[in-house]
Structure formats: C-alpha cells, structure tokens
Write a protein that holds these residues in place. Structure first.
Motif, PDB file in Angstrom:
ATOM      1  N   SER A   1       0.268 -45.320  -3.078  1.00 25.39           N
ATOM      2  CA  SER A   1      -0.795 -44.794  -3.919  1.00 25.39           C
ATOM      3  C   SER A   1      -2.087 -45.583  -3.742  1.00 25.39           C
ATOM      4  O   SER A   1      -2.072 -46.804  -3.601  1.00 25.39           O
ATOM      5  CB  SER A   1      -0.356 -44.856  -5.384  1.00 25.39           C
ATOM      6  OG  SER A   1      -1.448 -44.635  -6.228  1.00 25.39           O
ATOM      7  N   ALA A   2      -3.194 -44.882  -3.787  1.00 22.51           N
ATOM      8  CA  ALA A   2      -4.496 -45.544  -3.731  1.00 22.51           C
ATOM      9  C   ALA A   2      -4.700 -46.424  -4.962  1.00 22.51           C
ATOM     10  O   ALA A   2      -5.475 -47.373  -4.928  1.00 22.51           O
ATOM     11  CB  ALA A   2      -5.614 -44.509  -3.626  1.00 22.51           C
ATOM     12  N   ALA A   3      -3.968 -46.136  -6.034  1.00 19.26           N
ATOM     13  CA  ALA A   3      -4.080 -46.957  -7.247  1.00 19.26           C
ATOM     14  C   ALA A   3      -3.549 -48.364  -7.009  1.00 19.26           C
ATOM     15  O   ALA A   3      -3.962 -49.303  -7.682  1.00 19.26           O
ATOM     16  CB  ALA A   3      -3.334 -46.302  -8.406  1.00 19.26           C
TER      17      ALA A   3
ATOM     18  N   PHE B   1      -6.546 -49.847  -5.153  1.00 18.42           N
ATOM     19  CA  PHE B   1      -7.754 -49.726  -5.961  1.00 18.42           C
ATOM     20  C   PHE B   1      -7.382 -49.366  -7.402  1.00 18.42           C
ATOM     21  O   PHE B   1      -7.573 -48.232  -7.833  1.00 18.42           O
ATOM     22  CB  PHE B   1      -8.696 -48.676  -5.360  1.00 18.42           C
ATOM     23  CG  PHE B   1      -9.248 -49.077  -4.028  1.00 18.42           C
ATOM     24  CD1 PHE B   1     -10.369 -49.883  -3.947  1.00 18.42           C
ATOM     25  CD2 PHE B   1      -8.623 -48.681  -2.853  1.00 18.42           C
ATOM     26  CE1 PHE B   1     -10.863 -50.277  -2.712  1.00 18.42           C
ATOM     27  CE2 PHE B   1      -9.122 -49.072  -1.621  1.00 18.42           C
ATOM     28  CZ  PHE B   1     -10.246 -49.878  -1.549  1.00 18.42           C
TER      29      PHE B   1
ATOM     30  N   ASP C   1      -7.611 -49.378 -11.596  1.00 17.13           N
ATOM     31  CA  ASP C   1      -8.753 -49.054 -12.453  1.00 17.13           C
ATOM     32  C   ASP C   1      -9.754 -50.195 -12.606  1.00 17.13           C
ATOM     33  O   ASP C   1     -10.972 -49.949 -12.516  1.00 17.13           O
ATOM     34  CB  ASP C   1      -8.281 -48.567 -13.824  1.00 17.13           C
ATOM     35  CG  ASP C   1      -7.667 -47.178 -13.761  1.00 17.13           C
ATOM     36  OD1 ASP C   1      -7.929 -46.439 -12.781  1.00 17.13           O
ATOM     37  OD2 ASP C   1      -6.924 -46.819 -14.693  1.00 17.13           O
TER      38      ASP C   1
ATOM     39  N   LEU D   1     -11.853 -50.269  -9.514  1.00 12.74           N
ATOM     40  CA  LEU D   1     -12.775 -49.137  -9.481  1.00 12.74           C
ATOM     41  C   LEU D   1     -13.962 -49.382 -10.397  1.00 12.74           C
ATOM     42  O   LEU D   1     -15.102 -49.034 -10.055  1.00 12.74           O
ATOM     43  CB  LEU D   1     -12.067 -47.839  -9.853  1.00 12.74           C
ATOM     44  CG  LEU D   1     -11.048 -47.296  -8.856  1.00 12.74           C
ATOM     45  CD1 LEU D   1     -10.498 -45.959  -9.339  1.00 12.74           C
ATOM     46  CD2 LEU D   1     -11.626 -47.158  -7.462  1.00 12.74           C
TER      47      LEU D   1
ATOM     48  N   ALA E   1     -15.202 -42.926  -2.488  1.00 12.24           N
ATOM     49  CA  ALA E   1     -13.970 -42.174  -2.712  1.00 12.24           C
ATOM     50  C   ALA E   1     -12.876 -42.745  -1.824  1.00 12.24           C
ATOM     51  O   ALA E   1     -13.118 -43.094  -0.669  1.00 12.24           O
ATOM     52  CB  ALA E   1     -14.178 -40.690  -2.403  1.00 12.24           C
ATOM     53  N   VAL E   2     -11.680 -42.836  -2.392  1.00 19.17           N
ATOM     54  CA  VAL E   2     -10.531 -43.351  -1.646  1.00 19.17           C
ATOM     55  C   VAL E   2      -9.370 -42.384  -1.821  1.00 19.17           C
ATOM     56  O   VAL E   2      -9.163 -41.824  -2.903  1.00 19.17           O
ATOM     57  CB  VAL E   2     -10.153 -44.780  -2.111  1.00 19.17           C
ATOM     58  CG1 VAL E   2      -9.807 -44.831  -3.590  1.00 19.17           C
ATOM     59  CG2 VAL E   2      -9.038 -45.362  -1.253  1.00 19.17           C
ATOM     60  N   GLU E   3      -8.636 -42.197  -0.745  1.00 19.06           N
ATOM     61  CA  GLU E   3      -7.504 -41.274  -0.750  1.00 19.06           C
ATOM     62  C   GLU E   3      -6.353 -41.931  -0.006  1.00 19.06           C
ATOM     63  O   GLU E   3      -6.541 -42.471   1.085  1.00 19.06           O
ATOM     64  CB  GLU E   3      -7.925 -39.975  -0.072  1.00 19.06           C
ATOM     65  CG  GLU E   3      -6.928 -38.869  -0.149  1.00 19.06           C
ATOM     66  CD  GLU E   3      -7.553 -37.526   0.208  1.00 19.06           C
ATOM     67  OE1 GLU E   3      -7.040 -36.526  -0.314  1.00 19.06           O
ATOM     68  OE2 GLU E   3      -8.515 -37.455   1.008  1.00 19.06           O
TER      69      GLU E   3
ATOM     70  N   GLU F   1     -10.882 -54.398  -2.671  1.00 15.46           N
ATOM     71  CA  GLU F   1     -12.018 -54.272  -3.588  1.00 15.46           C
ATOM     72  C   GLU F   1     -13.281 -54.856  -2.959  1.00 15.46           C
ATOM     73  O   GLU F   1     -14.343 -54.231  -2.984  1.00 15.46           O
ATOM     74  CB  GLU F   1     -11.717 -54.980  -4.900  1.00 15.46           C
ATOM     75  CG  GLU F   1     -12.861 -54.929  -5.883  1.00 15.46           C
ATOM     76  CD  GLU F   1     -12.592 -55.728  -7.145  1.00 15.46           C
ATOM     77  OE1 GLU F   1     -13.569 -56.200  -7.748  1.00 15.46           O
ATOM     78  OE2 GLU F   1     -11.413 -55.883  -7.542  1.00 15.46           O
TER      79      GLU F   1
ATOM     80  N   ARG G   1     -10.803 -41.685  -7.029  1.00 12.85           N
ATOM     81  CA  ARG G   1      -9.507 -41.843  -6.373  1.00 12.85           C
ATOM     82  C   ARG G   1      -8.925 -40.450  -6.236  1.00 12.85           C
ATOM     83  O   ARG G   1      -8.653 -39.779  -7.222  1.00 12.85           O
ATOM     84  CB  ARG G   1      -8.587 -42.736  -7.227  1.00 12.85           C
ATOM     85  CG  ARG G   1      -7.444 -43.326  -6.472  1.00 12.85           C
ATOM     86  CD  ARG G   1      -6.484 -44.133  -7.345  1.00 12.85           C
ATOM     87  NE  ARG G   1      -7.084 -45.164  -8.149  1.00 12.85           N
ATOM     88  CZ  ARG G   1      -6.967 -45.227  -9.486  1.00 12.85           C
ATOM     89  NH1 ARG G   1      -6.306 -44.309 -10.140  1.00 12.85           N
ATOM     90  NH2 ARG G   1      -7.512 -46.212 -10.150  1.00 12.85           N
TER      91      ARG G   1
END
Length: 164
Positions: free
Chosen positions: A15-17, A20, A22, A25, A46-48, A129, A163
C-alpha cells in the motif's frame, strides 16, 4: 510472461499508505503550501502503489497513467496554465512530472529530469517523505523562476497530496 509478472507486481504492491502515511502526506502538503508562497503556480503530489490489474496487464505506461491523473485531478485547470503534477507509481519505481502548457518552452526536459533524479536518489536511500518534499521544493524553485509570486492571494488546487 512479462505482462503476467507486471500484473502480479501491481496487484500485490504494498500500500502507498505504508510509504506515505497520513502524517507524511500532511508534511508534504505543508511543503507544497510553502512552495506556493514563492510562486503563482500550482503543485500537486500524487502517489499510487500499483495500477489496476487491467491497466497493468495491457502494459499501461507510467507516463500515460500520470497524464490521466493530471487530468483527473484537474491540474490543468489553473488560470495561467502552470500546474505541475509530481506522480509516483511505486510498483514500477516510476517518477513522472506532468506540467501544464504554460511551462512548455520555459522549463526544459533536462530540468524536469533533474527533479526526477533528485527524487529517485532520495527514494533509493529509503526516505520516501524526503523524496517527495525534495521534488516539491525543486518544482517550486522552477515555478518561482518563471511565475514568481505576485502577492495576489490564490490557491487554485488543494495542497493535500493524493494517495490513489
């Protein structure tokens, strides 16, 4: 076989989470806001993690996806046509910059590539980051050179990173 392997890589991309979260971000968003005080452009990050399975299978290029995200997030929708998207596709280790037409002929391909190289270097060092913040800062410096802040209060696009 390559299409199958790529599809699996995208389907099972972390996952991009994870890269990255919260709080990261939020700090990237703060960097965008700080940079936009120096210029009258708009920066979007933007990240995917990975492409949808069908797109990965069809061999969709990261650049094409970045251009789609540029349109979908309406980065093109600025008064001076000076929006810039910094897009990361984690499964392909791809870094793409899509700049609106107001920047064509002002910022060279080599300058955009230098931004990508700086982001890539930080990503390879494992500081996701900082990579994004570095990219935002370098893009902001280029925008400040061509669209310096006029003092007019305007923020045409959200500063919050996306995201996907």
């Amino acid at each position: 076989m390559a299409a199958f392997a790529r599809t699996l890589r995208h389907l099972f991309a972390p996952s991009a989470a994870g890269s990255f979260p919260d709080p990261a971000l939020a700090r990237i968003g703060e960097a965008i806001a700080a940079g936009e005080r120096l210029h009258d452009g708009e920066v979007v990050f933007a990240v995917e993690a990975g492409l949808p399975a069908g797109e990965a299978w069809r061999g969709a290029a990261p650049r094409a996806r970045a251009e789609d995200v540029f349109a979908r997030l309406r980065v093109w929708d600025t008064r001076a046509d000076n929006g810039v998207l910094l897009y990361l596709l984690l499964a392909d280790h791809a870094i793409e910059i899509v700049a609106d037409r107001g920047l064509h002929g002002r910022v060279t391909g080599a300058e955009w590539e230098a931004v990508c190289a700086a982001v890539r270097e930080r990503l390879l060092a494992g500081d996701d980051e900082a990579a994004a913040v570095e990219g935002v800062a370098r893009i902001s410096a280029l925008l400040a050179a061509h669209f310096p802040a006029t003092g007019e209060a305007r923020d045409e696009l959200p500063d919050r990173p996306v995201r996907l």
